[in-house]
Enzyme design. Structure first.
Site, PDB file in Angstrom:
ATOM      1  N   GLU A   1      -8.081  -4.928   5.537  1.00 54.52           N
ATOM      2  CA  GLU A   1      -7.992  -4.695   4.096  1.00 54.52           C
ATOM      3  C   GLU A   1      -6.877  -5.532   3.468  1.00 54.52           C
ATOM      4  O   GLU A   1      -7.008  -6.002   2.343  1.00 54.52           O
ATOM      5  CB  GLU A   1      -7.760  -3.191   3.833  1.00 54.52           C
ATOM      6  CG  GLU A   1      -8.999  -2.363   4.159  1.00 54.52           C
ATOM      7  CD  GLU A   1      -8.706  -0.902   4.459  1.00 54.52           C
ATOM      8  OE1 GLU A   1      -8.167  -0.621   5.553  1.00 54.52           O
ATOM      9  OE2 GLU A   1      -9.023  -0.046   3.632  1.00 54.52           O
TER      10      GLU A   1
ATOM     11  N   ASN B   1       0.863  -1.185   0.000  1.00 49.82           N
ATOM     12  CA  ASN B   1       0.000   0.000   0.000  1.00 49.82           C
ATOM     13  C   ASN B   1       0.902   1.238   0.000  1.00 49.82           C
ATOM     14  O   ASN B   1       1.482   1.593   1.027  1.00 49.82           O
ATOM     15  CB  ASN B   1      -0.874  -0.049   1.267  1.00 49.82           C
ATOM     16  CG  ASN B   1      -1.808   1.138   1.370  1.00 49.82           C
ATOM     17  OD1 ASN B   1      -1.783   2.056   0.544  1.00 49.82           O
ATOM     18  ND2 ASN B   1      -2.633   1.121   2.406  1.00 49.82           N
TER      19      ASN B   1
ATOM     20  N   HIS C   1     -12.807   3.403   0.543  1.00 46.91           N
ATOM     21  CA  HIS C   1     -12.792   2.417   1.636  1.00 46.91           C
ATOM     22  C   HIS C   1     -13.556   1.143   1.256  1.00 46.91           C
ATOM     23  O   HIS C   1     -14.008   0.400   2.121  1.00 46.91           O
ATOM     24  CB  HIS C   1     -13.445   2.970   2.928  1.00 46.91           C
ATOM     25  CG  HIS C   1     -12.711   4.090   3.573  1.00 46.91           C
ATOM     26  ND1 HIS C   1     -13.371   5.140   4.164  1.00 46.91           N
ATOM     27  CD2 HIS C   1     -11.402   4.317   3.748  1.00 46.91           C
ATOM     28  CE1 HIS C   1     -12.495   5.993   4.670  1.00 46.91           C
ATOM     29  NE2 HIS C   1     -11.279   5.510   4.428  1.00 46.91           N
TER      30      HIS C   1
ATOM     31  N   ARG D   1      -2.726  -2.200  -3.232  1.00 41.85           N
ATOM     32  CA  ARG D   1      -3.906  -1.383  -2.993  1.00 41.85           C
ATOM     33  C   ARG D   1      -3.846  -0.201  -3.965  1.00 41.85           C
ATOM     34  O   ARG D   1      -2.836   0.505  -4.013  1.00 41.85           O
ATOM     35  CB  ARG D   1      -3.900  -0.859  -1.565  1.00 41.85           C
ATOM     36  CG  ARG D   1      -5.077   0.050  -1.347  1.00 41.85           C
ATOM     37  CD  ARG D   1      -4.931   0.882  -0.106  1.00 41.85           C
ATOM     38  NE  ARG D   1      -6.104   1.725   0.033  1.00 41.85           N
ATOM     39  CZ  ARG D   1      -6.122   2.809   0.778  1.00 41.85           C
ATOM     40  NH1 ARG D   1      -5.063   3.181   1.434  1.00 41.85           N
ATOM     41  NH2 ARG D   1      -7.221   3.521   0.860  1.00 41.85           N
TER      42      ARG D   1
ATOM     43  N   LEU E   1     -14.795   4.346  10.540  1.00 38.69           N
ATOM     44  CA  LEU E   1     -14.481   5.611  11.206  1.00 38.69           C
ATOM     45  C   LEU E   1     -13.004   5.643  11.592  1.00 38.69           C
ATOM     46  O   LEU E   1     -12.603   5.112  12.631  1.00 38.69           O
ATOM     47  CB  LEU E   1     -15.362   5.792  12.457  1.00 38.69           C
ATOM     48  CG  LEU E   1     -16.876   5.565  12.276  1.00 38.69           C
ATOM     49  CD1 LEU E   1     -17.624   5.771  13.589  1.00 38.69           C
ATOM     50  CD2 LEU E   1     -17.446   6.471  11.194  1.00 38.69           C
TER      51      LEU E   1
ATOM     52  N   GLY F   1      -9.728   9.052   7.938  1.00 41.95           N
ATOM     53  CA  GLY F   1     -10.700   9.218   6.858  1.00 41.95           C
ATOM     54  C   GLY F   1     -11.905   8.398   7.286  1.00 41.95           C
ATOM     55  O   GLY F   1     -11.730   7.347   7.906  1.00 41.95           O
TER      56      GLY F   1
ATOM     57  N   ARG G   1     -10.767  16.653   7.199  1.00 43.64           N
ATOM     58  CA  ARG G   1     -11.631  16.973   6.057  1.00 43.64           C
ATOM     59  C   ARG G   1     -13.019  17.398   6.521  1.00 43.64           C
ATOM     60  O   ARG G   1     -13.562  16.812   7.456  1.00 43.64           O
ATOM     61  CB  ARG G   1     -11.783  15.757   5.139  1.00 43.64           C
ATOM     62  CG  ARG G   1     -10.504  15.411   4.420  1.00 43.64           C
ATOM     63  CD  ARG G   1     -10.669  14.147   3.578  1.00 43.64           C
ATOM     64  NE  ARG G   1      -9.505  13.295   3.749  1.00 43.64           N
ATOM     65  CZ  ARG G   1      -9.498  11.984   3.602  1.00 43.64           C
ATOM     66  NH1 ARG G   1     -10.597  11.336   3.291  1.00 43.64           N
ATOM     67  NH2 ARG G   1      -8.391  11.307   3.785  1.00 43.64           N
TER      68      ARG G   1
HETATM   69  P1  ADP Z   1      -6.459   5.965   8.730  1.00 36.18           P
HETATM   70  O1  ADP Z   1      -6.180   4.567   8.240  1.00 36.18           O
HETATM   71  O2  ADP Z   1      -7.540   6.660   7.970  1.00 36.18           O
HETATM   72  O3  ADP Z   1      -5.243   6.813   8.929  1.00 36.18           O
HETATM   73  P2  ADP Z   1      -7.214   4.690  11.228  1.00 36.18           P
HETATM   74  O4  ADP Z   1      -8.282   3.738  10.855  1.00 36.18           O
HETATM   75  O5  ADP Z   1      -5.878   4.166  11.587  1.00 36.18           O
HETATM   76  O6  ADP Z   1      -7.095   5.851  10.159  1.00 36.18           O
HETATM   77  O7  ADP Z   1      -7.770   5.559  12.447  1.00 36.18           O
HETATM   78  C1  ADP Z   1      -7.044   6.578  13.004  1.00 36.18           C
HETATM   79  C2  ADP Z   1      -7.923   7.325  14.002  1.00 36.18           C
HETATM   80  O8  ADP Z   1      -8.386   6.414  15.007  1.00 36.18           O
HETATM   81  C3  ADP Z   1      -7.136   8.420  14.702  1.00 36.18           C
HETATM   82  O9  ADP Z   1      -7.838   9.641  14.675  1.00 36.18           O
HETATM   83  C4  ADP Z   1      -7.058   7.898  16.110  1.00 36.18           C
HETATM   84  O10 ADP Z   1      -7.114   8.918  17.034  1.00 36.18           O
HETATM   85  C5  ADP Z   1      -8.294   7.046  16.252  1.00 36.18           C
HETATM   86  N1  ADP Z   1      -8.079   6.141  17.384  1.00 36.18           N
HETATM   87  C6  ADP Z   1      -7.210   5.133  17.482  1.00 36.18           C
HETATM   88  N2  ADP Z   1      -7.277   4.591  18.743  1.00 36.18           N
HETATM   89  C7  ADP Z   1      -8.207   5.289  19.421  1.00 36.18           C
HETATM   90  C8  ADP Z   1      -8.736   5.249  20.759  1.00 36.18           C
HETATM   91  N3  ADP Z   1      -8.304   4.360  21.637  1.00 36.18           N
HETATM   92  N4  ADP Z   1      -9.675   6.143  21.089  1.00 36.18           N
HETATM   93  C9  ADP Z   1     -10.109   7.064  20.213  1.00 36.18           C
HETATM   94  N5  ADP Z   1      -9.656   7.160  18.965  1.00 36.18           N
HETATM   95  C10 ADP Z   1      -8.722   6.293  18.566  1.00 36.18           C
END
Ligand code: ADP
Length: 398
Positions: free
Chosen positions: A384, A7, A180, A91, A209, A212, A241
């Site tokens: 994924e 990726n 996604h 990916r 969630l 992104g 965003r």
């Molecule tokens: P991406 O792949 O889009 O970068 P992720 O799926 O890894 O995102 O998610 C990242 C988000 O998840 C971050 O904003 C992070 O703060 C949130 N996150 C991870 N662990 C926790 C937690 N224990 N409590 C609240 N939010 C969390």
């Protein structure tokens, strides 16, 4: 069969090396700061210590070369030589309307991907660089592209056509694509397994969630609507965003702030979302902490975020004429009990009831709804990489 999943981002490269007999991870890792000072490869063999390798990596090719060196290293490697890599799964973010499922990469596919650069100028170029680097370093090894947009190609026109002159769809292919897709597909398939039902018989709303974020409405196993649009900017509030807003704000901001089109694009993609509202951070952990300490704008950011997710759940339940299960996944969806609770609060009228003690869990496949909840609420960690590896195995075995 052993499959390397790749990726590539603009300055990063994530990889996972998988044994498809067991579907187990043999090694995984991440290269950061490609093309900038301080490039670093963090390599994690499944049965060994994590190693950090710091070397200059001006392009994705060097990054990938060091990943391959790490895989065959005599101390922390996991295979003897490169011939043990049977296939590579990439990916790829955007396939436009070209591909509704994963494909074996050939010259024609590469041409199509280059043709989609306009649609995803930040994402497709590094994805293409990753494929080209692999082709040079391990020529002849079959490669498969798995697209973020593919799963949503089943949306009906009423979901994907924007209410702008139709000629613009014909001319520029301006429409909702959704992203996604690999994650929405994985969690919907797992949900059916966990519920012991056929995908054909259930209506699902999947909430990815993370930094992104997007929601999808899934009927008979097919995506029928999703919150991200022409680009990943539409829909939910995200880390940085804006998500949905009145498009007239764009011109107003240009006039008032003296911004050009690129300036507004940057503001909406990089300075908005929960970061913009809270002024604290784009990371939900920081925002939850600040909110706990009484920061009102951090509280507001969380409130706006969960309210938007709730609105989409309501909209998609109406669009499908019901919902059997709501699924939470990705960083925030998997880890934040508070966010899941806030999203579900007030949805009792739909038959959604979560059990607070069952909800007090992290990163584990589980049903967090009460026994009598008409709509099941599931937490399913996304995977994924596994989908990419499975598609790769299936396509090259044909
Ligand atoms: P991406 O792949 O889009 O970068 P992720 O799926 O890894 O995102 O998610 C990242 C988000 O998840 C971050 O904003 C992070 O703060 C949130 N996150 C991870 N662990 C926790 C937690 N224990 N409590 C609240 N939010 C969390």
């Amino acid at each position: 069969m052993k499959v390397l999943v790749i990726n590539c981002g603009s300055s990063s490269l994530k990889y996972q090396f998988m044994d498809m007999e067991t579907e187990g991870v043999i090694a995984k890792g991440l290269v950061e700061r490609i093309g900038i000072a301080g490039s670093i490869l963090k390599h994690q063999p499944a049965n060994g210590e994590k190693v950090d390798i710091e070397k200059p990596m001006p392009t994705h090719k060097e990054a990938l070369q060091y990943v391959m060196d790490a895989l065959i290293d005599k101390d922390y490697g996991v295979i003897k030589n490169m011939s043990e890599i049977n296939a590579v799964g990439h990916r790829v973010v955007h396939a436009g309307e070209m591909f509704a499922s994963s494909v074996v990469i050939n010259e024609e596919v590469m041409k199509a991907l280059r043709g989609c650069i306009d649609l995803a100028p930040l994402h497709n170029p590094p994805n293409i660089l990753g494929i080209e680097a692999c082709k040079e370093l391990i020529p002849g090894v079959p490669m498969v592209a798995v697209f973020d947009t593919a799963f949503h190609q089943t949306m009906p026109k009423r979901s994907y056509i924007y209410a702008i002159p139709y000629e613009l769809y014909d001319k520029y292919k301006i429409r909702r694509y959704g992203f996604h897709g690999t994650s929405h597909r994985y969690v919907s398939e797992r949900a059916a397994e966990l519920l012991g039902k056929s995908l054909e018989d259930i209506k699902l709303i999947t909430c990815h969630l993370g930094n992104g974020a997007s929601v999808a409405a899934i009927e008979k196993g097919k995506s029928v609507d999703t919150s991200m649009g022409f680009t990943p900017l539409e829909g939910l509030v995200m880390g940085t965003r804006s998500g949905d807003m009145d498009p007239a704000i764009v011109k107003y901001l240009m006039d008032k702030e003296g911004l050009d089109a690129a300036g507004v694009d940057n503001l909406l993609n990089k300075k908005s979302g929960v970061l913009g509202i809270s002024g604290v951070s784009s990371d939900f952990r920081d925002i939850e902490q600040a909110a706990e300490k009484g920061n009102l704008r951090a509280k507001l950011a969380l409130e706006i975020f969960s309210y938007r997710v709730k609105k989409y759940i309501g909209a998609y339940a109406a669009a499908m004429g019901g919902v059997d299960a709501i699924i939470f996944t990705a960083g925030l969806g998997e880890n934040s009990a508070m966010m899941r609770e806030e999203v579900c609060q007030g949805l009792e009228f739909l038959g959604v009831n979560i059990d607070k003690s069952k909800n007090n869990v992290r990163g584990k496949e589980t049903d967090i709804s009460t026994a009598d909840s008409k709509v099941k609420v599931l937490l399913i960690p996304t995977n994924e990489e596994l989908v990419i590896a499975r598609d790769t195995k299936e396509l090259i075995s044909k």
